[in-house]
Design a protein around this motif. Structure first.
Motif, short mmCIF file in Angstrom:
data_model
loop_
_atom_site.label_atom_id
_atom_site.label_comp_id
_atom_site.label_asym_id
_atom_site.label_seq_id
_atom_site.Cartn_x
_atom_site.Cartn_y
_atom_site.Cartn_z
N ARG A 25 0.81 -1.22 0.00
CA ARG A 25 0.00 0.00 0.00
C ARG A 25 0.85 1.27 0.00
O ARG A 25 0.32 2.36 -0.18
CB ARG A 25 -0.96 -0.01 1.20
N PHE A 62 -3.50 7.74 -3.85
CA PHE A 62 -3.80 6.37 -3.43
C PHE A 62 -4.36 6.37 -2.00
O PHE A 62 -5.31 5.64 -1.69
CB PHE A 62 -2.53 5.51 -3.51
N PRO A 65 -8.24 8.60 -2.22
CA PRO A 65 -8.67 8.51 -3.62
C PRO A 65 -9.96 9.26 -3.89
O PRO A 65 -10.72 9.54 -2.95
CB PRO A 65 -8.87 7.00 -3.83
N HIS A 165 -5.19 1.33 -7.28
CA HIS A 165 -6.23 1.52 -6.27
C HIS A 165 -7.37 0.52 -6.48
O HIS A 165 -7.84 -0.10 -5.54
CB HIS A 165 -6.75 2.97 -6.33
N SER A 169 -8.61 -2.61 -4.03
CA SER A 169 -9.91 -2.34 -3.39
C SER A 169 -10.83 -3.56 -3.44
O SER A 169 -11.89 -3.56 -2.82
CB SER A 169 -10.60 -1.15 -4.06
#
Ligand code: FE
Ligand code: FE
Length: 308
Positions: A25, A62, A65, A165, A169
């Motif tokens: 991340r 990121f 977002p 992203h 997700s």
């Protein structure tokens, strides 16, 4: 829900390498830090620092977002059933949601006062949705002659953060290998480079890094990822006083069969190395290989080919 493995599957899981690694991340911070290190004393220092600045903005976007609809579950299920990449770049690029990430980048990025950079950002700001879509389609399909070279790093940065992203997700992605070894199973984009891992029981395995979404998929070593032949592969590195040639952290795998190459990063020789920054800081190797008649098929979305 945790997956329940049958006894046979447990043995298989214990011996077969994971097919996929998702990017961390803090991927864009890692890239920025590495680029800042590599820029010291580097002939392309200004360029590497410009890209490092873009990576920092990518990380901000990121972490915070733009608000978008959650990913369509039905679409993910259809892709899973048919073994298709769920974040197919050639489809999603035409749906324009990624343009929200470009808007965020244009808002947040504090550009250096260089005319070429400011002009590129202005072009992106005033372009219509349709124009941006056309440029982005050209970029993800590798048709670099169809968009201005100066726009590539900014457009590429926005696309990368959008796709990474989305990739992170969706939990429990079940991805299957793409149509070719060099194709990302998550988004269908070509690999940017390969990484030879060095830790744990997956020591020595090769993973290819996606040029767009940054996921990594396993591909056996000593096999051309483009024509899949193993005969006569050669390895070439830049001369570097710090490493013997057979211990260079970055080597290009050259295939005499299809006359192409892929850069490989050997983490056992540099545990901190990262693919995108390693690629951009070794453009001298690309120039030499291009002079020798080898073609580069691996895109780096923050660089227009020929720009080096
Ligand atoms: Fe991908
Ligand atoms: Fe080949």
């Amino acid at each position: 829900m945790p997956t329940i493995l049958e006894p046979g599957e447990i043995e298989a899981a214990a011996t077969s390498p994971p097919f996929l690694y998702l990017p961390p991340r803090n991927l864009f911070t890692l890239r920025a830090q590495r680029l800042e290190q590599l820029a010291q004393g580097h002939p392309l220092a200004d360029y590497l620092l410009l890209i490092a600045g873009l990576c920092r903005v990518q990380q901000q976007i990121f972490d915070d977002p733009p608000a978008t609809e959650p990913f369509d579950k039905q679409r993910l299920e259809v892709c899973r059933q048919h073994g298709m990449p769920p974040f197919a770049a050639d489809t999603l690029i035409r749906e324009d949601t990624w343009q929200l990430y470009l808007d965020a980048l244009l808002q947040r990025y504090v550009a250096p006062q260089q005319p070429a950079v400011l002009d590129a950002l202005t072009s992106l700001r005033v372009a219509s949705v349709g124009q941006l879509r056309a440029w982005a389609v050209a970029l993800v399909s590798g048709q670099y002659s169809l968009l201005p070279a100066a726009l590539v790093p900014f457009l590429g940065a926005a696309l990368q953060v959008a796709w990474s992203h989305w990739l992170l997700s969706v939990p429990n992605l079940q991805l299957t290998p793409g149509d070719s070894l060099s194709q990302c199973p998550a988004c269908g984009s070509p690999a940017m480079a390969g990484v030879i891992r060095h830790r744990g029981k997956h020591n020595g395995l090769r993973y290819l890094v996606c040029s767009l979404c940054a996921c990594e998929w396993h591909v056996v070593r000593v096999k051309c990822v483009y024509c899949e032949q193993s005969k006569g592969l050669n390895y070439l590195s830049l001369e570097d006083d710090r490493y013997a040639a057979n211990q260079a952290p970055l080597r290009a795998e050259l295939c005499p069969g299809c006359n192409s190459y892929l850069k490989l990063l050997y983490l056992e020789n540099d545990a901190e190395a990262e693919a995108l920054s390693a690629d951009l800081s070794s453009l001298l190797l690309d120039m030499r290989l291009s002079q020798d008649g080898y073609q580069r098929l691996a895109p780096n979305l923050l660089l227009a080919p020929g720009d080096e």
